[in-house]
Design an enzyme around this catalytic site. Structure first.
Site, PDB file in Angstrom:
ATOM      1  CB  SER A  12      82.663   4.477  63.367  1.00 30.72           C
ATOM      2  OG  SER A  12      82.326   3.428  62.475  1.00 30.72           O
ATOM      3  CG  HIS A  37      87.033   4.949  62.514  1.00 33.06           C
ATOM      4  ND1 HIS A  37      88.387   4.752  62.759  1.00 33.06           N
ATOM      5  CD2 HIS A  37      86.460   3.730  62.642  1.00 33.06           C
ATOM      6  CE1 HIS A  37      88.594   3.478  63.041  1.00 33.06           C
ATOM      7  NE2 HIS A  37      87.445   2.828  62.959  1.00 33.06           N
ATOM      8  CG  ASP A  39      84.795   0.770  61.395  1.00 36.35           C
ATOM      9  OD1 ASP A  39      85.960   0.578  61.792  1.00 36.35           O
ATOM     10  OD2 ASP A  39      83.951   1.417  62.045  1.00 36.35           O
ATOM     11  CG  MET A  41      84.103  -4.589  58.930  1.00 35.54           C
ATOM     12  SD  MET A  41      82.763  -4.918  60.077  1.00 35.54           S
ATOM     13  CE  MET A  41      82.966  -3.533  61.209  1.00 35.54           C
ATOM     14  CG  HIS A  70      89.616  -0.177  61.789  1.00 34.61           C
ATOM     15  ND1 HIS A  70      88.743  -0.354  62.851  1.00 34.61           N
ATOM     16  CD2 HIS A  70      90.528  -1.169  61.894  1.00 34.61           C
ATOM     17  CE1 HIS A  70      89.125  -1.409  63.553  1.00 34.61           C
ATOM     18  NE2 HIS A  70      90.191  -1.923  62.991  1.00 34.61           N
ATOM     19  CG  MET A  72      88.463  -4.439  61.247  1.00 38.71           C
ATOM     20  SD  MET A  72      86.927  -3.888  61.990  1.00 38.71           S
ATOM     21  CE  MET A  72      86.636  -2.417  61.007  1.00 38.71           C
ATOM     22  CG  MET A 141      90.392  -3.413  67.761  1.00 37.38           C
ATOM     23  SD  MET A 141      89.488  -2.152  66.849  1.00 37.38           S
ATOM     24  CE  MET A 141      87.784  -2.656  67.062  1.00 37.38           C
ATOM     25  N   GLY A 146      84.033  -6.044  64.264  1.00 35.94           N
ATOM     26  CA  GLY A 146      83.031  -6.639  63.384  1.00 35.94           C
ATOM     27  C   GLY A 146      81.693  -5.924  63.411  1.00 35.94           C
ATOM     28  CG  ASP A 177      87.325   1.269  66.563  1.00 37.62           C
ATOM     29  OD1 ASP A 177      86.154   1.611  66.811  1.00 37.62           O
ATOM     30  OD2 ASP A 177      87.697   0.843  65.453  1.00 37.62           O
ATOM     31  CB  SER A 200      76.172   3.330  68.657  1.00 29.51           C
ATOM     32  OG  SER A 200      77.222   2.742  69.388  1.00 29.51           O
TER      33      SER A 200
END
Ligand code: DX5
Ligand code: ZN
Length: 232
Positions: A12, A37, A39, A41, A70, A72, A141, A146, A177, A200
């Protein structure tokens, strides 16, 4: 139709250097990433803000694997075409993002992308059954969405096991994820997952000037997951 159920590692870019996405992507791909990936948001569906279609379009030329986006965000539908035009291969929307997820999945496939359905940790599988023929991927998830760097929620292992059996022979990837490390990846691989997102867990310890730790992290997670499958 069959799909590739081998273990795939999807770093990610939420954990990458935000000033250097192009090079970060090149580095993790060179170090063995299978998918990238992304993310997205909106500060509304989740309590954080990241990026939108222009950023996706900007990084697209740097991605030579799979661009896994993804979403969100809520509402979703009005943005589907923009993310498809930005080059997403897979667009994943949340079951919880609105009352018309069926329509959202239709729109995603209609825009030429593979359709993904994401489930928050508190969401059960009872509303998934009638969507199975509309999805190419289900994302479980294992943190509340977030933020990167959160702790893996172990209660999701039984959900993945149940989902694997619900899917049966259908050509649907199970993606996990949140909180994936060499310790948690085997639990999910054994339960039936094939795509492991790690932020991470992949980017820790490395940088674009020293990308070798990315490779070590990817290999360590992959080997732990594959070993758990072999033992199962
Ligand atoms: C969380 C995101 C994840 C996150 C994973 O909302 O969807 O993709 O970046 O980060 P780690 O692997 O650090 O938990
Ligand atoms: Zn994600």
């Amino acid at each position: 139709m069959t799909i590739d159920r081998s273990i795939k590692i999807a770093p990610s870019i939420l954990s990458a250097d935000f000033a250097n996405f192009g090079q970060e992507i090149q580095c993790v791909e060179a170090q063995g990433a299978d998918w990238i990936h992304v993310d997205v948001m909106d500060g509304h569906f989740v309590p954080n803000l990241t990026f939108g279609p222009p950023l996706c379009a900007a990084i697209r030329p740097h991605i030579h694997t799979v661009m896994d986006v993804h979403l969100m965000i809520s509402p979703v539908d009005r943005f589907v075409d923009a993310f498809a035009e930005a080059g997403a291969d897979i667009l994943t929307a949340h079951l919880e993002a609105g009352p018309h997820v069926h329509r959202t999945l239709q729109a995603i496939r209609g825009a030429g992308c593979k359709a993904g359905l994401a489930l928050n940790p508190g969401t059960g599988l009872c509303n998934v059954e009638h969507l199975l023929d509309m999805v190419d991927l289900i994302c479980v998830m294992t943190v509340n969405p977030g933020f990167g760097g959160q702790k893996f929620i172990h209660s999701q292992i039984s959900k993945v096991r149940e989902l694997r059996s619900l899917i049966g022979d259908r050509p649907i990837h199970i993606e996990i994820d949140g909180g994936i490390t060499a310790d948690t990846a085997p639990l999910m691989a054994e339960a039936g997952a094939d795509v492991l997102v790690a932020g991470s867990g992949v980017f820790k310890g490395g940088s674009v000037t020293d990308p070798a730790p990315y490779g070590t992290n990817i290999r360590t997670i992959r080997e732990a997951a594959e070993a758990a499958r072999t033992a199962a």
